[in-house]
Enzyme design. Structure first.
Site, PDB file in Angstrom:
ATOM      1  N   THR A   1      11.775   4.719   5.614  1.00  0.00           N
ATOM      2  CA  THR A   1      10.404   5.008   6.614  1.00  0.00           C
ATOM      3  C   THR A   1       9.727   3.544   6.903  1.00  0.00           C
ATOM      4  O   THR A   1       8.604   3.881   7.438  1.00  0.00           O
ATOM      5  CB  THR A   1       9.322   5.912   6.098  1.00  0.00           C
ATOM      6  N   SER A   2      10.672   2.572   6.757  1.00  0.00           N
ATOM      7  CA  SER A   2       9.923   1.096   7.309  1.00  0.00           C
ATOM      8  C   SER A   2      10.109   0.856   8.573  1.00  0.00           C
ATOM      9  O   SER A   2       9.513   1.257   9.584  1.00  0.00           O
ATOM     10  CB  SER A   2      10.289   0.134   5.984  1.00  0.00           C
ATOM     11  N   ARG A   3      11.189  -0.104   8.737  1.00  0.00           N
ATOM     12  CA  ARG A   3      11.894  -0.391  10.133  1.00  0.00           C
ATOM     13  C   ARG A   3      13.124   0.002  10.129  1.00  0.00           C
ATOM     14  O   ARG A   3      13.835  -0.882   9.088  1.00  0.00           O
ATOM     15  CB  ARG A   3      11.225  -1.751  10.763  1.00  0.00           C
TER      16      ARG A   3
ATOM     17  N   HIS B   1      10.866   8.993  14.047  1.00  0.00           N
ATOM     18  CA  HIS B   1       9.664   8.039  13.569  1.00  0.00           C
ATOM     19  C   HIS B   1       8.281   8.855  13.563  1.00  0.00           C
ATOM     20  O   HIS B   1       7.329   8.438  14.242  1.00  0.00           O
ATOM     21  CB  HIS B   1       9.843   6.804  14.605  1.00  0.00           C
TER      22      HIS B   1
ATOM     23  N   ALA C   1       6.789   9.419  10.602  1.00  0.00           N
ATOM     24  CA  ALA C   1       6.196   9.222   8.940  1.00  0.00           C
ATOM     25  C   ALA C   1       4.479   9.306   9.055  1.00  0.00           C
ATOM     26  O   ALA C   1       3.792   9.913   8.273  1.00  0.00           O
ATOM     27  CB  ALA C   1       6.592   7.912   8.642  1.00  0.00           C
TER      28      ALA C   1
ATOM     29  N   GLU D   1      15.479   2.201  18.427  1.00  0.00           N
ATOM     30  CA  GLU D   1      14.884   3.352  18.689  1.00  0.00           C
ATOM     31  C   GLU D   1      14.754   3.499  20.088  1.00  0.00           C
ATOM     32  O   GLU D   1      14.427   2.311  20.689  1.00  0.00           O
ATOM     33  CB  GLU D   1      13.583   3.479  17.978  1.00  0.00           C
TER      34      GLU D   1
ATOM     35  N   ARG E   1       0.917  -1.410   0.113  1.00  0.00           N
ATOM     36  CA  ARG E   1      -0.108   0.035   0.107  1.00  0.00           C
ATOM     37  C   ARG E   1       0.781   1.523  -0.265  1.00  0.00           C
ATOM     38  O   ARG E   1       0.748   2.102  -0.840  1.00  0.00           O
ATOM     39  CB  ARG E   1      -0.995   0.003   1.149  1.00  0.00           C
ATOM     40  N   ILE E   2       1.872   1.214   1.036  1.00  0.00           N
ATOM     41  CA  ILE E   2       2.583   2.562   1.172  1.00  0.00           C
ATOM     42  C   ILE E   2       3.686   2.598  -0.164  1.00  0.00           C
ATOM     43  O   ILE E   2       3.666   3.799  -0.657  1.00  0.00           O
ATOM     44  CB  ILE E   2       3.483   2.654   2.314  1.00  0.00           C
TER      45      ILE E   2
HETATM   46  C1  DGY Z   1       3.471   2.091  12.032  1.00  0.00           C
HETATM   47  O1  DGY Z   1       2.354   2.004  12.221  1.00  0.00           O
HETATM   48  O2  DGY Z   1       3.982   0.823  11.831  1.00  0.00           O
HETATM   49  C2  DGY Z   1       4.099   3.119  12.062  1.00  0.00           C
HETATM   50  O3  DGY Z   1       5.659   2.735  12.333  1.00  0.00           O
HETATM   51  C3  DGY Z   1       3.728   4.244  13.236  1.00  0.00           C
HETATM   52  O4  DGY Z   1       2.866   4.792  12.525  1.00  0.00           O
END
Ligand code: DGY
Length: 327
Positions: free
Chosen positions: A236-238, A285, A287, A267, A156-157
């Protein structure tokens, strides 16, 4: 008798109101996570837990809370929860996908723009009083318009980032263990390539995969070496998807040009090497952090809890196999 639900950390008020009308609520209304022992103690006798990505939900915790039936994570990611252990124990786990797709894609794109055009460095330069005169080569960066964008993880993202890339006239490439249908590829105007090809061709590489055993250090030293020296990496994932020590070295020695990072391996710690790198644009973090999205994530988590504890199928269940073994 009403079920008992623990909310482990501060959430938006509307979700608390929703839960309070349905359950006996134990609300830890704090921005600080409960320490593992305190979380275990407060979970005693609770059927539901609304938790966040800072809470580690281990097999030991599950065993210490035999009454627990539903764990509702206020996040789309769920790597803080041992899913196989939850499923084996018939413990339902839910998450909050969908609502944060565009908010997260916006921030990924902001990092593409910000790291590519050196916005962090530029602002620090100005605030430090270093801007004395316009210069032809002052803080020159890399064009986004018309560049090649490589997307690793076209869920999706990833797809939402691809749509933004189209708006910037970018050539789009992706790699993912699951290949999309020709219709989706055509609609997005994106080409499937191997990870190697993607790394070699992309001017911007953006990561949108879940953290699993397979994706831990998906981007390691050799992958950074395979990228262009002018390339920008965005995550922006992990955090653990990238080998942070290797990335720090690559940024410091010019193996790649820049990075935009919203997530880190441990983190809230950030690798000291990254903190030293002017060409790393780093964020805490955030996003999915728009007011509307964060509020909606909390409400969705509350709705998941209500469905799970009131005998229905939660709208966003991560481990449907747990339903057959429900506690
Ligand atoms: C998630 O939802 O997994 C993000 O990292 C925080 O919104």
């Amino acid at each position: 008798m009403q079920s008992k639900v623990l909310v482990s950390k501060h959430i938006y008020r509307e979700a608390v109101d929703f839960l309070e009308t349905r359950f006996e609520l134990d609300y830890h209304d704090s921005d600080e996570s409960l320490a593992p022992a305190a979380l275990e103690a407060r979970l005693a006798g609770k059927q539901g837990l609304v938790c966040q990505l800072t809470d580690k939900i281990t097999p030991e915790l599950m065993d210490a809370a035999p009454a627990l039936k539903v764990v509702s994570n206020v996040a789309v990611g769920f790597d803080n929860i041992d899913i196989p252990a939850a499923t084996a124990r018939g413990l339902i786990v839910t998450n909050t996908p969908g609502v944060l797709t565009d908010t997260t894609a916006d921030l990924a794109f902001a990092l593409i723009l910000g790291a590519g055009r050196r916005l962090g460095e530029a602002e620090r330069y100005l605030r430090a009083g270093k801007y004395k005169q316009w210069r032809i080569d002052l803080l020159t960066g890399w064009d986004i318009w018309g560049a090649t964008l490589g997307i690793i993880g076209l869920g999706r993202i990833g797809q939402a980032v691809a749509r933004r890339g189209r708006g910037f006239n970018m050539r789009l490439l992706y790699n993912d263990p699951v290949r999309q249908s020709p219709e989706v590829e055509a609609e997005l105007g994106i080409a499937y390539v191997s990870k190697r090809e993607l790394l070699a061709q992309a001017d911007f590489v953006t990561l949108h995969c879940a953290l699993t055993l397979q994706t831990r250090h998906l981007i390691a030293a050799a992958d950074l070496q395979a990228m262009k020296p002018t390339a920008v990496l965005v995550n922006t994932s992990r955090g653990p998807v990238v080998d942070e020590a290797a990335l720090g070295e690559a940024l410091a020695s010019g193996v790649i040009a820049a990075a935009g990072l919203d997530v880190f391996e441990e983190e809230p710690k950030v690798h000291p090497r990254l903190l030293e790198c002017e060409n790393a644009l780093i964020l805490p973090h955030i996003a999915s952090a728009s007011v509307a999205t964060r509020a909606r994530m909390c409400t969705i988590a509350a709705e998941n809890m209500a469905a799970g504890l009131q005998g229905g199928r939660p709208p966003h269940i991560v481990n449907p196999a747990a339903l057959d073994r429900s506690r």
